[in-house]
Design a protein around this motif. Sequence first.
Motif, short mmCIF file in Angstrom:
data_model
loop_
_atom_site.label_atom_id
_atom_site.label_comp_id
_atom_site.label_asym_id
_atom_site.label_seq_id
_atom_site.Cartn_x
_atom_site.Cartn_y
_atom_site.Cartn_z
N ILE A 1 33.59 52.26 37.06
CA ILE A 1 33.49 53.12 38.10
C ILE A 1 35.00 53.09 39.10
N VAL B 1 34.13 55.23 44.92
CA VAL B 1 33.08 55.52 45.57
C VAL B 1 33.25 56.29 46.75
N THR B 2 32.70 57.41 47.04
CA THR B 2 33.12 58.30 48.11
C THR B 2 31.80 58.27 49.27
N LEU C 1 37.73 52.88 47.51
CA LEU C 1 36.51 53.30 48.28
C LEU C 1 36.98 54.50 49.29
N LEU D 1 26.14 49.47 48.47
CA LEU D 1 27.44 49.28 47.78
C LEU D 1 27.70 47.81 47.72
N HIS E 1 25.74 53.38 56.01
CA HIS E 1 25.86 52.91 54.65
C HIS E 1 25.88 51.65 54.48
#
Length: 120
Positions: A5, A8-9, A48, A65, A108
């Motif tokens: 990966i 991540v957004t 990130l 996350l 989040h």
Amino acid sequence: MIEAISAVTLATHDMESAVRFYRSLGFDLLHGGETAAFSSFGAGPNYLNLIAQPEQRHWSWWGRLIFYVDDVDAMYERALRAGLEPSTLPRDAEWGERYFHLTDPDGHELSFARPLRGAA
């Protein structure tokens, strides 16, 4: 074949608060900032990202996350010193990690963890 990966957004309604939150935890801002529509932080060799979204766009719990850190308890103390309120205390899990959870300003869920010594 999937190799890794890269990034991540996460969506945010308030870039200023989100950038301050992640910077307070020690994330290095690489691009963007408090007034940008898109910001990027270093997370080890990965990224990130934050992307601004209009207030009418809603999201619900999507998952968690997980970031590996060198010292879970030190990260927990850093979060407390920054005035943040982790949702759990650091603890050792049966799956072989020490961790705690923290929710960012946009809801989040984040986990900061470290494998326990001797854990596979």
